[in-house]
Structures are given as structure tokens and as C-alpha cells.
Design a protein around this motif. Structure first.
Motif, PDB file in Angstrom:
ATOM      1  N   LEU A   1       0.841  -1.206   0.000  1.00  0.00           N
ATOM      2  CA  LEU A   1       0.000   0.000   0.000  1.00  0.00           C
ATOM      3  C   LEU A   1       0.874   1.253   0.000  1.00  0.00           C
ATOM      4  O   LEU A   1       0.631   2.194  -0.762  1.00  0.00           O
ATOM      5  CB  LEU A   1      -0.918  -0.021   1.222  1.00  0.00           C
ATOM      6  CG  LEU A   1      -1.911   1.144   1.352  1.00  0.00           C
ATOM      7  CD1 LEU A   1      -3.204   0.673   2.007  1.00  0.00           C
ATOM      8  CD2 LEU A   1      -1.318   2.291   2.187  1.00  0.00           C
ATOM      9  N   ALA A   2       1.908   1.253   0.847  1.00  0.00           N
ATOM     10  CA  ALA A   2       2.782   2.422   0.928  1.00  0.00           C
ATOM     11  C   ALA A   2       3.637   2.568  -0.324  1.00  0.00           C
ATOM     12  O   ALA A   2       3.715   3.648  -0.927  1.00  0.00           O
ATOM     13  CB  ALA A   2       3.675   2.324   2.172  1.00  0.00           C
ATOM     14  N   GLY A   3       4.273   1.484  -0.741  1.00  0.00           N
ATOM     15  CA  GLY A   3       5.195   1.547  -1.870  1.00  0.00           C
ATOM     16  C   GLY A   3       4.530   1.816  -3.198  1.00  0.00           C
ATOM     17  O   GLY A   3       5.192   2.229  -4.161  1.00  0.00           O
ATOM     18  N   ASP A   4       3.216   1.633  -3.264  1.00  0.00           N
ATOM     19  CA  ASP A   4       2.488   1.814  -4.516  1.00  0.00           C
ATOM     20  C   ASP A   4       1.764   3.155  -4.571  1.00  0.00           C
ATOM     21  O   ASP A   4       0.978   3.405  -5.478  1.00  0.00           O
ATOM     22  CB  ASP A   4       1.464   0.675  -4.677  1.00  0.00           C
ATOM     23  CG  ASP A   4       1.185   0.348  -6.134  1.00  0.00           C
ATOM     24  OD1 ASP A   4       2.042   0.637  -6.992  1.00  0.00           O
ATOM     25  OD2 ASP A   4       0.108  -0.199  -6.422  1.00  0.00           O
ATOM     26  N   GLY A   5       2.041   4.024  -3.587  1.00  0.00           N
ATOM     27  CA  GLY A   5       1.295   5.266  -3.500  1.00  0.00           C
ATOM     28  C   GLY A   5       2.062   6.492  -3.966  1.00  0.00           C
ATOM     29  O   GLY A   5       3.169   6.408  -4.509  1.00  0.00           O
ATOM     30  N   VAL A   6       1.447   7.645  -3.729  1.00  0.00           N
ATOM     31  CA  VAL A   6       2.058   8.927  -4.074  1.00  0.00           C
ATOM     32  C   VAL A   6       2.319   9.677  -2.771  1.00  0.00           C
ATOM     33  O   VAL A   6       1.511   9.623  -1.832  1.00  0.00           O
ATOM     34  CB  VAL A   6       1.135   9.748  -5.007  1.00  0.00           C
ATOM     35  CG1 VAL A   6      -0.231   9.982  -4.378  1.00  0.00           C
ATOM     36  CG2 VAL A   6       1.776  11.073  -5.387  1.00  0.00           C
ATOM     37  N   ALA A   7       3.461  10.358  -2.668  1.00  0.00           N
ATOM     38  CA  ALA A   7       3.823  11.053  -1.439  1.00  0.00           C
ATOM     39  C   ALA A   7       2.832  12.183  -1.149  1.00  0.00           C
ATOM     40  O   ALA A   7       2.621  13.079  -1.977  1.00  0.00           O
ATOM     41  CB  ALA A   7       5.241  11.603  -1.540  1.00  0.00           C
ATOM     42  N   VAL A   8       2.241  12.132   0.018  1.00  0.00           N
ATOM     43  CA  VAL A   8       1.163  13.051   0.389  1.00  0.00           C
ATOM     44  C   VAL A   8       1.551  14.532   0.269  1.00  0.00           C
ATOM     45  O   VAL A   8       0.815  15.326  -0.326  1.00  0.00           O
ATOM     46  CB  VAL A   8       0.663  12.726   1.815  1.00  0.00           C
ATOM     47  CG1 VAL A   8      -0.276  13.813   2.336  1.00  0.00           C
ATOM     48  CG2 VAL A   8      -0.036  11.373   1.814  1.00  0.00           C
ATOM     49  N   PRO A   9       2.683  14.981   0.837  1.00  0.00           N
ATOM     50  CA  PRO A   9       2.998  16.419   0.755  1.00  0.00           C
ATOM     51  C   PRO A   9       3.280  16.916  -0.659  1.00  0.00           C
ATOM     52  O   PRO A   9       3.125  18.111  -0.928  1.00  0.00           O
ATOM     53  CB  PRO A   9       4.230  16.566   1.655  1.00  0.00           C
ATOM     54  CG  PRO A   9       4.817  15.203   1.743  1.00  0.00           C
ATOM     55  CD  PRO A   9       3.670  14.251   1.657  1.00  0.00           C
ATOM     56  N   VAL A  10       3.679  16.026  -1.559  1.00  0.00           N
ATOM     57  CA  VAL A  10       3.879  16.441  -2.953  1.00  0.00           C
ATOM     58  C   VAL A  10       2.529  16.799  -3.573  1.00  0.00           C
ATOM     59  O   VAL A  10       2.391  17.791  -4.296  1.00  0.00           O
ATOM     60  CB  VAL A  10       4.579  15.340  -3.771  1.00  0.00           C
ATOM     61  CG1 VAL A  10       4.716  15.774  -5.228  1.00  0.00           C
ATOM     62  CG2 VAL A  10       5.949  15.022  -3.186  1.00  0.00           C
ATOM     63  N   VAL A  11       1.516  16.001  -3.270  1.00  0.00           N
ATOM     64  CA  VAL A  11       0.162  16.275  -3.770  1.00  0.00           C
ATOM     65  C   VAL A  11      -0.307  17.646  -3.288  1.00  0.00           C
ATOM     66  O   VAL A  11      -0.814  18.461  -4.056  1.00  0.00           O
ATOM     67  CB  VAL A  11      -0.819  15.184  -3.301  1.00  0.00           C
ATOM     68  CG1 VAL A  11      -2.241  15.518  -3.755  1.00  0.00           C
ATOM     69  CG2 VAL A  11      -0.406  13.820  -3.825  1.00  0.00           C
TER      70      VAL A  11
END
Length: 381
Positions: free
Chosen positions: A348-358
Motif C-alpha cells: 500500500l505504501a510503496g504503490d502510493g504517491v507522497a502526500v505532501p507532494v500532492v
């Protein structure tokens, strides 16, 4: 309240990054395990559809979204992947997603803005051809757009460069302050591969986004490491020595310097296959002690999982990165409920997008565009 669709939603990191000023009116992912975490954190969410994107109907999407976010699968575009690109079985999911957008457009419900996110390998895939194809499709659909490469390390102690294609519908005005000349901080030279392949019309619709640089990061990887990790255990001395035995002379020297530091030093290790002097492929343990984690990967397809190495003088300990540490490296809040099984949580973590970048993109580009056009419409009225 601004509205958005979240395709390939995973654990909902794009939604978390967008924040409270945004309302999700549709979310989709085919992974039921990620859906459980998504629904648990967002307390239900009737708009989440667990289904193959190819089976999504436009009737399931409410209204006209201010934003559509799509972090489509990266496996065929990754530098460690099979090189199939957007014609591949996994990354080719872009096309059924794009069919949904095309149908919305025919219904007069084209999203006002679109953000596509994927691995850096998308930039160079097939010598820039894959990215140029995506840009051409966006332009044909009535969007001006610009790709950017943003590394999560600007916000988190996590090396994670990712491509973001930010598209604005032609019916919206883009404030002049938001675009400018190419900036090497966001626009690597490799983007020229795709730019040179574009039609004249697509080049004219290409935007060089002017994104502000965030304030210097204050957190380090050591700050995120748990003293008593949950979900993982420290390796036995035998296993730690086996990992050290896989290090090249260069990496052994790094370890030696860490031992001499006279303080607690935390590093990370990835196992990689490298050719030795004789050209024989061997598995190597590569270590870094710069207080930055290597890019998280999903524990599938043979990818190695990140290992933590703790050095205190001559005492050396190793273990796998814990699920909570992986979540922190992506900017997930401590309250986020992770799957119970290690691989599921790490995936789940490795397949996601970094929250603060969004959040940074939303605040400095998307919200700026939408707010400017809302003001313009009020003035016209």
C-alpha cells in the motif's frame, strides 16, 4: 468545495494530500485490500468502487469534477520493469482510464483539470515516445499540459522522483505567474525526448510550470525509525553478517566510516543484482548513510524490500523497514490504519504517491488556476 475523481486510488494518498478543501465524488481501485484501508480511514465512502478501471461507467461518476487524479500502474514504465511501456499489461491501464475521460468529454463533463502521476521511467520510456503519446492525447482532448519531475525528498527523507503531468482544460485561463521557462529543478533534460516528438499543436499546448521550491525539509530518516518496531523483528547476528557479506568494498567502507562516527547511525540497504569484474551477476547489499531512505517499492515481481541498518560503534543490527516507517516515508498520518499483513501494508505504501507532494501541487497550481477562474466568472457576472 472543489470536487475530484481519484482513479487508481490505492490507499487514498492523493485524497489525503488534497485536503479538506476537496470533496471526493468518485474513487476507484481494483485492489480490495487497499480499499479496506481507504474506507477505514475515510470512514466508509460510498463513492469508492472496487473494480477494474476498464469496467467503470461514466454513470458512476457524479457531476463535472474540478480535478481528476490518476496514478496509473507503473510496472511497465519502471526502470526496473519489462520495458513494455503504456502498451504493457499493467501500465496499459492508462487506456481504459482514458476511455472514461473521453466519454465524459462527449457528455460535456470533461474534468477541468487532470493530474497523471507515474515513475520517472515514464519520461524515458521508448526514448520519450510513451510520454509524447500521453501528451498528444491530452491536447486532442482540449487540454494544455506540462510534465514535471518532483522528488519527494524535498518534503520527506525519502528519495522518490516521480513524473506529474498537470493538464488544464482550454476553457480555463492559466495565470501568467504559473508558467515560465524550463526550470532544471522540475524539468530534466530528458523531457526534451518527448517534446521533440510532439506535433506542432501539442508543442504549442505544452506548459512549463513555475512551481515554487518548498521550505527546507527539517525531518530526517532517523526521526522516522521506530525503537520498538511493530510487524518486523531484528535479524539474528548470522543474518546481519550474511547481509554485510554481500557488500562490495565501497559499501563496506561506508559501513566502516559509520562505525567510526562515535554516535548512533541509521542507514538503509537494498539488495541489487550487479555484475562483478568478471561480468558475473551477483546479489549485492548497497547501503546509504545520508539519513534518506531509498525509494520504496512494492514487494512483488522480485523487488527487494528495504532494510534498516543501525550502527553504534562496532555493534551492527539490521531488519526490514516496518510498515509504519514505510507509511511515514509517504507522509501518511499516524492515525492511518494499515493492513495487518506486512506485505499488504508495504505494498500500500510503496504503490502510493507522497502526500505532501500532492498538497504542494494542489496549492501552487491547481487551486491557483481554479480560484483565478472562479474570480473571473464572478467579475463577468
Amino acid at each position: 468545495m472543489k470536487t475530484f475523481y481519484e482513479f487508481f486510488a490505492g490507499g487514498g494518498m492523493a485524497r489525503i494530500g488534497l485536503g479538506k478543501g476537496w470533496e471526493c465524488v468518485f474513487a476507484n481501485d481494483f485492489d480490495p485490500k487497499k480499499a479496506i484501508s481507504y474506507r477505514t480511514y475515510f470512514r466508509g465512502n460510498d463513492h469508492f468502487v472496487v473494480e477494474d478501471v476498464a469496467k467503470i461507467q461514466t454513470s458512476q461518476l457524479l457531476g463535472t469534477a474540478d480535478l481528476t487524479w490518476a496514478s496509473f500502474p507503473c510496472q511497465d514504465l519502471s526502470l526496473a520493469g519489462n520495458g513494455a511501456g503504456i502498451a504493457g499489461e499493467r501500465s496499459g491501464a492508462f487506456w481504459p482510464f482514458w476511455n472514461v475521460i473521453t466519454k465524459l468529454r462527449k457528455e460535456g463533463r470533461a474534468p477541468k483539470t487532470i493530474i497523471l502521476e507515474n515513475v520517472y521511467g515514464t519520461v524515458t520510456s521508448h526514448d520519450g515516445k510513451d510520454l509524447s503519446i500521453i501528451i498528444e492525447e491530452l491536447v486532442k482532448a482540449g487540454y494544455r499540459c506540462g510534465p514535471m519531475v518532483i522528488d519527494a525528498v524535498l518534503f520527506l527523507p525519502h528519495s522518490r522522483p516521480r513524473l506529474f503531468i498537470i493538464a488544464i482544460h482550454n476553457t480555463l485561463e492559466v495565470p501568467k505567474r504559473l508558467v515560465g521557462a524550463p526550470d532544471p529543478r522540475w524539468h530534466p533534460d530528458a523531457l526534451g525526448l518527448s517534446y521533440d516528438l510532439l506535433s506542432e499543436t501539442a508543442r504549442a499546448s505544452w506548459l512549463w510550470w513555475n512551481l515554487p521550491v518548498p521550505k527546507p525539509r527539517t525531518t530526517t530518516f532517523s526521526d522516522m525509525v521506530e525503537n520498538e518496531p511493530k510487524g518486523v523483528e531484528w535479524h539474528t547476528p548470522f543474518e546481519t553478517n550474511r547481509i554485510i557479506g554481500m557488500m562490495s568494498p565501497i559499501n563496506l567502507e561506508k559501513l566502516s566510516q559509520a562505525k567510526k562516527a562515535g554516535k548512533r547511525v541509521v542507514g538503509t540497504i537494498y539488495k541489487r543484482t550487479r555484475k562483478d569484474k568478471e561480468g558475473i551477476k551477483r546479489q549485492r547489499a548497497e547501503v546509504r548513510f545520508d539519513d534518506i531512505a531509498g525509494c520504496l517499492r512494492t514487494p512483488s515481481g522480485g523487488s527487494s524490500r528495504q532494510i534498516i541498518i543501525l550502527v553504534e560503534g562496532n555493534k551492527v543490527k539490521t531488519r526490514l523497514l516496518s510498515p509504519r516507517e514505510a507509511a511515514r516515508l509517504m507522509g501518511l498520518p499516524e492515525s492511518y490504519h494499515l493492513p495487518e499483513k506486512y506485505n499488504d501494508a508495504y505494498h500500500l505504501a510503496g504503490d502510493g504517491v507522497a502526500v505532501p507532494v500532492v498538497r504542494h501541487i494542489a496549492k501552487n497550481i491547481i487551486e491557483q488556476v481554479l480560484n483565478a477562474n472562479k474570480s473571473a466568472m464572478r467579475c463577468a457576472a
